[in-house]
Design a protein around this motif. Structure first.
Motif, mmCIF file in Angstrom:
data_model
loop_
_atom_site.group_PDB
_atom_site.id
_atom_site.type_symbol
_atom_site.label_atom_id
_atom_site.label_comp_id
_atom_site.label_asym_id
_atom_site.label_seq_id
_atom_site.Cartn_x
_atom_site.Cartn_y
_atom_site.Cartn_z
ATOM 1 N N ASN A 10 8.933 -6.374 5.980
ATOM 2 C CA ASN A 10 7.526 -6.167 6.328
ATOM 3 C C ASN A 10 7.213 -4.698 6.601
ATOM 4 O O ASN A 10 6.125 -4.222 6.281
ATOM 5 C CB ASN A 10 7.161 -7.016 7.550
ATOM 6 N N ILE A 13 6.300 -2.806 3.495
ATOM 7 C CA ILE A 13 5.042 -3.110 2.801
ATOM 8 C C ILE A 13 3.992 -2.075 3.173
ATOM 9 O O ILE A 13 3.730 -1.833 4.351
ATOM 10 C CB ILE A 13 4.548 -4.527 3.164
ATOM 11 N N THR A 15 0.242 -0.824 3.512
ATOM 12 C CA THR A 15 -1.061 -1.464 3.718
ATOM 13 C C THR A 15 -2.155 -0.594 3.107
ATOM 14 O O THR A 15 -1.969 0.606 2.914
ATOM 15 C CB THR A 15 -1.353 -1.665 5.204
ATOM 16 N N ASN A 16 -3.271 -1.227 2.833
ATOM 17 C CA ASN A 16 -4.370 -0.548 2.149
ATOM 18 C C ASN A 16 -5.328 0.057 3.180
ATOM 19 O O ASN A 16 -6.405 -0.477 3.451
ATOM 20 C CB ASN A 16 -5.092 -1.579 1.267
ATOM 21 N N ARG A 17 -4.938 1.182 3.749
ATOM 22 C CA ARG A 17 -5.714 1.767 4.844
ATOM 23 C C ARG A 17 -7.053 2.362 4.378
ATOM 24 O O ARG A 17 -7.921 2.656 5.205
ATOM 25 C CB ARG A 17 -4.889 2.828 5.585
ATOM 26 N N ILE A 20 -10.300 0.795 5.701
ATOM 27 C CA ILE A 20 -10.884 1.019 7.036
ATOM 28 C C ILE A 20 -12.254 1.675 6.908
ATOM 29 O O ILE A 20 -13.230 1.248 7.541
ATOM 30 C CB ILE A 20 -9.941 1.876 7.921
ATOM 31 N N PHE B 24 -4.829 -2.652 12.317
ATOM 32 C CA PHE B 24 -5.026 -2.852 10.884
ATOM 33 C C PHE B 24 -3.754 -3.340 10.189
ATOM 34 O O PHE B 24 -3.767 -4.316 9.451
ATOM 35 C CB PHE B 24 -5.536 -1.564 10.229
ATOM 36 N N ASP B 25 -2.673 -2.625 10.414
ATOM 37 C CA ASP B 25 -1.423 -2.977 9.714
ATOM 38 C C ASP B 25 -0.968 -4.386 10.068
ATOM 39 O O ASP B 25 -0.525 -5.148 9.208
ATOM 40 C CB ASP B 25 -0.317 -1.980 10.056
ATOM 41 N N TYR B 28 -3.198 -6.852 8.361
ATOM 42 C CA TYR B 28 -2.982 -6.830 6.908
ATOM 43 C C TYR B 28 -1.726 -7.616 6.544
ATOM 44 O O TYR B 28 -1.724 -8.423 5.614
ATOM 45 C CB TYR B 28 -2.882 -5.388 6.398
ATOM 46 N N LYS B 29 -0.643 -7.341 7.269
ATOM 47 C CA LYS B 29 0.624 -7.997 6.933
ATOM 48 C C LYS B 29 0.580 -9.493 7.230
ATOM 49 O O LYS B 29 1.164 -10.298 6.497
ATOM 50 C CB LYS B 29 1.780 -7.328 7.676
#
Lengths: 306, 167
Positions: A10, A13, A15-17, A20, B24-25, B28-29
């Motif tokens: 994890n 992975i 993330t698509n920041r 925001i 956010f992270d 998202y995960k």
């Protein structure tokens, strides 16, 4: 190991920041629309109030006269309700009669409404009474069965726990203890005595016929065993897990098969016992799984007994 | 003069931004583990934070915010899968490549679990949440969470040869 790899996976992975900024843009748009909608609604409400005010002020006769006042000279209005050839006196009398009739009708309507309202009310009350009675009977039965069976308490005491600790925290199954004892059938397991005696050390129970239990059953069993054995290890604080694998038939009775484990500090589940549990959930015995898929249990020690 | 503030009042955009950046992270995960698809995860994350920004809810603490966000994420993810077409055609996320076989095995094994077990496994093992915290976040009984965790672990044991340390 599982936890380590899952965390690493994890963490890898991305993330698509960039989302925001998009989220805040979208939020601002929605806020602007919201303000406009509020202003629009206010405007419409104000316009409606204005229209009503104008219509009530400038359009005469829209306001209904007071009904309690009977204006005898207003024969035109009364005459609408009466035959045209009648005199004013008769018309007034007729009006009074109308009023009386209306009162009677409203009283009758009230009674009817009361009757109508009370019928479902009565049905509901009867139903509630029946449920209450059923519950009372059930609770009485429960109390009786509780009195018949001794109350259960955790039987894992400090001495037993220390045995596990001394063995280096390795999961120690009850079978290790059981092998030291003979598999001789305890007296009560030979028949007679209380209801459930699954003399498993002598009877081979095939797990091939094991059926699944529902999640509700599984939770119920876990809850019952927590009540009897506790939710956590009093020495280590490790949470107990009771997993039910399935159920089998033993001498015509349902027996649940499962495992009792304890969470360790590193989120590892350490198995304490494989067990069998009777349908009444007041007798629990540790057991071992043999290679041919049968169960061998130690029925001399009810884990749920004080 | 200034009374004790009992509620976590988030009024300013700066504070809201901080909350979004912070969680956010995590969201998202979690969304990715639930939807198994990056595009759907993007949609879910947007939906979750838009609801947060629109919400007038008063939060008691950061933990309360976290629990609320998790719950909304799970619910929004369920909505993605309530569409039966999505259930049939949404592929397993195979565009995520890991540098070791073990990471891939473990991650995809979790993705194969039923949705409700996946959430509990993810929150327990990745977010290090306790049973009580998970039960509060998902508004579910602690014994239910334990049961789901147990069943999830059992399924993972069956899928993963050697269990990767799972009992």
């Amino acid at each position: 190991m599982f936890k380590k790899y899952y965390k690493q996976a994890n963490d890898d992975i991305e993330t698509n920041r960039a989302l925001i900024d998009k989220i805040f843009e979208e939020s601002e748009k929605t806020t602007a629309n919201k303000s406009f909608a509020a202003v629009y609604k206010f405007g419409m409400a104000a316009a409606a109030v204005l229209v009503i005010a104008v219509s009530t002020t400038f359009v005469p006769g829209l306001l209904k006269p007071d009904k309690t006042e009977v204006a005898p000279e207003n024969i035109v209005r009364i005459a609408k309700d009466t035959p045209q050839n009648k005199t004013a006196d008769v018309a007034i009398k007729h009006e009074e009669k109308n009023v009386k009739n209306k009162e009677e009708i409203s009283e009758t309507a009230k009674k009817t409404t009361q009757v109508t309202k009370s019928e479902p009310q009565i049905k509901y009350e009867k139903k509630a009474e029946a449920v209450t009675n059923a519950e009372a009977v059930k609770s009485e039965q429960k109390q009786e069965s509780a009195e018949a069976n001794p109350s259960i308490q955790p039987i894992i005491n400090q001495t037993e726990e220390s045995e596990y600790v001394e063995k280096g925290n390795a999961p120690v199954l009850a079978m290790d203890t059981a092998t030291e004892q003979s598999y001789a059938i305890p007296e009560r397991a030979r028949g007679g005595g209380p209801e459930f005696r699954p003399s498993l050390e002598t009877k081979e129970v095939s797990l091939k016929d094991m059926t699944q239990v529902s999640q509700e059953e599984s939770e119920k069993i876990a809850s019952c065993l927590e009540d009897g054995l506790g939710k956590e290890n009093p020495s280590t604080g490790g949470q107990y897990f009771f997993e039910t694998d399935g159920k089998v038939q033993v001498d015509g009775e349902v027996v649940y098969v499962g495992s009792w484990s304890q969470m360790t500090d590193d989120s590892h589940l350490s198995k304490l016992h494989d067990f069998v549990l009777n349908e009444s959930m007041n007798e629990m015995y540790s057991c071992i799984h043999s290679e041919d898929g049968t169960l061998l249990g130690n029925t001399s020690n009810n884990l749920l007994e004080k | 003069m200034f009374g004790h503030i009992h509620k976590r009042e988030i009024h300013s955009n700066i504070e809201k931004r901080e909350v979004v950046e912070k969680y956010f992270d995590m969201i998202y995960k979690l969304a990715l583990s639930q939807t198994k698809d990056r595009d759907s995860a993007d949609d879910v994350v947007q939906e979750v934070f838009l609801r947060f920004l629109k919400s007038d809810k008063e939060f008691e603490s950061d933990e309360h915010i976290k629990a609320w966000l998790i719950r909304v994420t799970i619910n929004c993810s369920h909505n993605v899968f309530s569409n039966s077409w999505a259930q049939k055609t949404t592929p397993l996320t195979e565009d995520i490549v890991f540098d070791t076989e073990e990471k891939g095995d473990v991650y995809y094994a979790v993705l194969e679990l039923p949705q409700k077990y996946r959430a509990v496994i993810h929150l327990f093992y990745y977010e290090d949440m306790s049973i009580e915290e998970i039960s509060k976040a998902l508004k579910s009984n602690a014994s239910t969470i334990k049961s789901q965790l147990s069943r999830g672990r059992k399924m993972l044991r069956e899928k993963l040869e050697g269990g990767y340390g799972l009992v």
